[in-house]
Structures are given as C-alpha cells and as structure tokens.
Design a protein around this motif. Structure first.
Motif, PDB file in Angstrom:
ATOM      1  N   THR A   1      -2.998  48.193 -83.835  1.00 28.25           N
ATOM      2  CA  THR A   1      -3.166  47.157 -83.154  1.00 28.25           C
ATOM      3  C   THR A   1      -4.701  47.390 -82.323  1.00 28.25           C
ATOM      4  O   THR A   1      -4.965  48.735 -81.850  1.00 28.25           O
ATOM      5  CB  THR A   1      -2.264  46.612 -82.321  1.00 28.25           C
TER       6      THR A   1
ATOM      7  N   LEU B  25      -0.163  39.497 -91.253  1.00 27.52           N
ATOM      8  CA  LEU B  25      -0.897  39.892 -90.251  1.00 27.52           C
ATOM      9  C   LEU B  25      -2.403  39.354 -90.215  1.00 27.52           C
ATOM     10  O   LEU B  25      -2.989  39.086 -89.316  1.00 27.52           O
ATOM     11  CB  LEU B  25      -1.206  41.348 -90.381  1.00 27.52           C
TER      12      LEU B  25
ATOM     13  N   SER C 290       3.389  40.619 -86.342  1.00 25.48           N
ATOM     14  CA  SER C 290       3.256  42.051 -85.637  1.00 25.48           C
ATOM     15  C   SER C 290       4.247  42.624 -84.811  1.00 25.48           C
ATOM     16  O   SER C 290       4.205  43.522 -84.676  1.00 25.48           O
ATOM     17  CB  SER C 290       2.065  41.880 -84.501  1.00 25.48           C
TER      18      SER C 290
ATOM     19  N   SER D 237      -3.902  43.338 -85.985  1.00 25.13           N
ATOM     20  CA  SER D 237      -3.088  44.217 -86.523  1.00 25.13           C
ATOM     21  C   SER D 237      -3.194  44.389 -87.793  1.00 25.13           C
ATOM     22  O   SER D 237      -3.639  43.646 -88.651  1.00 25.13           O
ATOM     23  CB  SER D 237      -1.536  43.971 -86.172  1.00 25.13           C
TER      24      SER D 237
END
Length: 272
Positions: A250, A204, A230, A259
């Motif tokens: 998020t 992420l 994500s 995120s």
C-alpha cells in the motif's frame, strides 16, 4: 436499494454439491468482484443467477422480485451478460451485433425499431467503436470484440451487467481499457457490475480508482469472505487459497492511497 440479492443459495450437479449457502448483495453503482481458484464455483454461481441451473435451495432476487418468477424478457431488462468467450460465426457488422442486445424487447415476428437502433448506436459510442460500427465483426481484434460484447450488453439498458473474466486473453493495453471502461460506466452511467476474475489486482484497481467496489472470495463452493478489497485481500487469505507467497503493498500516489499484490518468486521464498 439492492439490484441483486442472493440468499443462502445452494446448488448440486446430481449428488455432488457445488455451491453451499451463498449470500451476497450487489447495490446500484457498485462493482462486485468474485475471486477464487479454478473450480471453486464462480462461473456456476453466475450461471445460477442467469437462470441456467435450478437451485437446490435459497433464492435469487432482482430488486424486490424473485428471479424464478420472472419471464426471460423481464430478467433481460434488468440483467445483461458478457461471456468470457464468443465464437465469431457470420460476418455481421459491429452495429448488427450490438443491435442484437435489443432482441428481448422486440416481438417474436418484429424487427428492431428506430429507438432500438438509436440505443445500439449510443452503446457503440459509449465504448468508443463508432468508427468501426459498419465493419464485419469477424475482422476485428480481440480487444475490439470484447468492447462489442460490452456494447451489446449496454444496449439491453439493464442496470446490472454480469461479466465472466472480462479481460481473459487480452493484452495489457486492452485489459486496462476494459477496466477503465467498467470504472467509467459505473460512475457516469450509474451501472452495477458483477464479474469473475483471476487477477487479484483487478478489484484493487477499481478501489484505487475511487469506484465503489466489494470483493467476494470463494473456496470449494462457499463464499468465505466479503468486503473492501484492500481489507479482504490479505497475504494470509491469498496464501491459503492459492498456496503461494505474496506481498501486499500500500502507498500514496498524487495524494491518494493505492494497493497492489505481487507474487513472490520461488527462489526468493526461502529468504522471507
């Protein structure tokens, strides 16, 4: 174009099948993160790619060539490896350790030439260790050592670098430095990385940085999901793998989406 292609790979330790029907691709300028609990087969898969294990079935290709048909120096020209741990033995200088990344390109009874030394120096510059290039590498910190190992891999001039848990045992500052370096090298040098990690936020982090990244989730020797972090790293998938509750968040910062994942403390799970 594909740098690394794994097609229906299976591997067994004796009668115990460890990897089953794994297929994946790593493209130029991409980071591919392998995730999964301990014992799921991540490191074994990397060892297969590095030629340390004979395959039970399936194939591994570098570009258009099947890796089993290539000589070791031909593989080394295309793939470099950064191990999780490195035992410091003799007090070689940082420069000498990085120069060892050119070993594959020199003859059996030859020594590195001027071009090899220039390549090693450039690799040291890329990771920001020029000031300690002549320092014995037995006297540097853990974070600096990991940068040295990355510089040694860069000295191979390979387009794909494989890393086994590159930030394990590092503090927060050095962990972020390594992640930033991987992101930077992907963008500025057009390199590709395939890495294993136990930190669900690492892929992420790359995605939040705008770097092309995909994640592959392994469970009991199988690759059960692949795709954009994500989208793939859902609460349901994580809770199935690790048997713990998490919250996925998020948001938008400075106009860009981001995120992250956070584990839910035990004493709060009953209330969720």
């Amino acid at each position: 174009m594909t740098l690394l292609s794994i097609d229906n790979l299976s591997f067994s330790y004796g009668a115990a099948q460890t990897l089953r029907g794994i297929s994946l691709k790593v493209a130029p300028g991409e980071i591919y993160c392998l995730l999964g609990p301990n014992g799921c087969g991540k490191t074994t898969l990397i060892d297969c790619v590095l030629g340390q294990h004979p395959l039970k079935s399936g194939s591994i290709s570098l570009g258009s060539e099947v890796i089993q048909t290539l000589k070791p120096y031909e593989v080394a020209s295309q793939v470099a490896f950064v191990p999780q741990l490195h035992a410091k033995t003799f007090p070689y200088s940082v420069f000498e350790i990085v120069l060892m990344g050119r070993t594959f390109a020199t003859g059996t009874f030859s020594s590195p030439g001027r071009q090899d030394r220039e390549i090693a120096k450039h690799a040291i510059d890329l990771v920001g260790l020029s000031e300690i290039a002549q320092k014995p590498y037995t006297q540097i910190s853990g974070g600096e050592l990991q940068l040295v190992m990355i510089a040694r891999a860069l000295a191979q001039k390979s387009r794909l670098i494989i890393m086994d848990e590159p930030t394990s045992h590092l503090d927060f500052k050095n962990e972020n430095e390594i992640l930033n370096l991987i992101s930077s090298l992907t963008v500025s040098e057009g390199l590709s990385f395939m890495l294993t990690t136990h930190d669900l936020n690492h892929p992420l982090y790359f995605e939040n940085s705008g770097v092309p990244v995909r994640v592959g989730i392994m469970e009991q020797g199988r690759l059960i999901a692949q795709g954009q972090p994500s989208r793939i790293l859902s609460s349901d998938t994580i809770e199935r793998l690790y048997h713990t509750k998490v919250v996925t968040h998020t948001g938008v910062m400075d106009g860009l989406p981001y995120s992250y994942i956070m584990a839910v403390p035990h004493h709060r799970r009953e209330a969720i």
